[in-house]
Design an enzyme around this catalytic site. Sequence first.
Site, PDB file in Angstrom:
ATOM      1  N   GLU A   1       0.867  -1.048   0.007  1.00 45.74           N
ATOM      2  CA  GLU A   1       0.014   0.018   0.095  1.00 45.74           C
ATOM      3  C   GLU A   1       0.965   1.321   0.006  1.00 45.74           C
ATOM      4  OE1 GLU A   1      -0.446  -2.611   1.781  1.00 45.74           O
ATOM      5  OE2 GLU A   1      -2.391  -3.104   2.624  1.00 45.74           O
TER       6      GLU A   1
ATOM      7  N   CYS B   1      -2.047  -2.472   7.333  1.00 45.17           N
ATOM      8  CA  CYS B   1      -1.615  -2.196   8.575  1.00 45.17           C
ATOM      9  C   CYS B   1      -1.706  -0.538   8.896  1.00 45.17           C
ATOM     10  CB  CYS B   1      -0.267  -2.733   8.733  1.00 45.17           C
ATOM     11  SG  CYS B   1       1.033  -1.374   7.999  1.00 45.17           S
TER      12      CYS B   1
HETATM   13  N1  THU Z   1       1.984  -6.883   4.062  1.00 47.33           N
HETATM   14  C1  THU Z   1       1.411  -5.482   3.048  1.00 47.33           C
HETATM   15  O1  THU Z   1       2.164  -5.480   2.088  1.00 47.33           O
HETATM   16  N2  THU Z   1       0.331  -5.251   3.141  1.00 47.33           N
HETATM   17  C2  THU Z   1      -0.701  -5.385   4.202  1.00 47.33           C
HETATM   18  O2  THU Z   1      -1.761  -4.837   4.174  1.00 47.33           O
HETATM   19  C3  THU Z   1      -0.208  -6.271   5.121  1.00 47.33           C
HETATM   20  C4  THU Z   1       1.275  -7.112   5.114  1.00 47.33           C
HETATM   21  C5  THU Z   1       3.269  -7.233   3.760  1.00 47.33           C
HETATM   22  C6  THU Z   1       4.211  -6.755   4.502  1.00 47.33           C
HETATM   23  C7  THU Z   1       5.171  -8.114   4.554  1.00 47.33           C
HETATM   24  O3  THU Z   1       6.021  -8.170   3.325  1.00 47.33           O
HETATM   25  C8  THU Z   1       4.059  -9.311   4.376  1.00 47.33           C
HETATM   26  O4  THU Z   1       3.021  -8.552   3.984  1.00 47.33           O
HETATM   27  C9  THU Z   1       3.766 -10.197   5.704  1.00 47.33           C
HETATM   28  O5  THU Z   1       3.478  -9.314   6.543  1.00 47.33           O
END
Ligand code: THU
Length: 151
Positions: free
Chosen positions: A65, A102
């Site tokens: 994001e 997140c």
């Molecule tokens: N992650 C995202 O890119 N976006 C989210 O909304 C949740 C988590 C990624 C971070 C990390 O690379 C992986 O997902 C596991 O947490």
Amino acid sequence: MEKKLTTSLTEIESALIDAAKNACSTAYAPYSNFKVGAAVLMADGRVFCGSNQENAAYSACLCAERVAILYACANAHNSYPVAIAIAAWKNGNFLETPITPCGECCQVMVEMEKRFGHSIAVCLYGKQETKVLESAKLLLPYSFTSQQLND
Ligand code: THU
């Protein structure tokens, strides 16, 4: 405020979700094996995509994001984000239910809403169900703001 649907998405929402799904393929996620794609629609119609980019120093990992929305704002002069779609992929499949950005990504999106004076719709894709929220603020109603910094 919130739509829960898979069948009645607008054409724009569907196209943005497709772009987010495609962006999962550019994720660099050797540590989590969890690939996330995001696509940002700007007011001028342009779409910018991003994906999560991990690092052996875990705290340096970046979510899809933020990669997408910061990339969009760094490149689109005289425009602003109006929508973001998010999709996640694991073990060879897109997830059945949508993931939620997140807190740090929500914080960034909420400040962008304030900065540009326009809400950002959030489309959360899942194979079984897709949710559309009309504003990122719904995900983080009590964000930290510049006003608090200056109080
Ligand atoms: N992650 C995202 O890119 N976006 C989210 O909304 C949740 C988590 C990624 C971070 C990390 O690379 C992986 O997902 C596991 O947490």
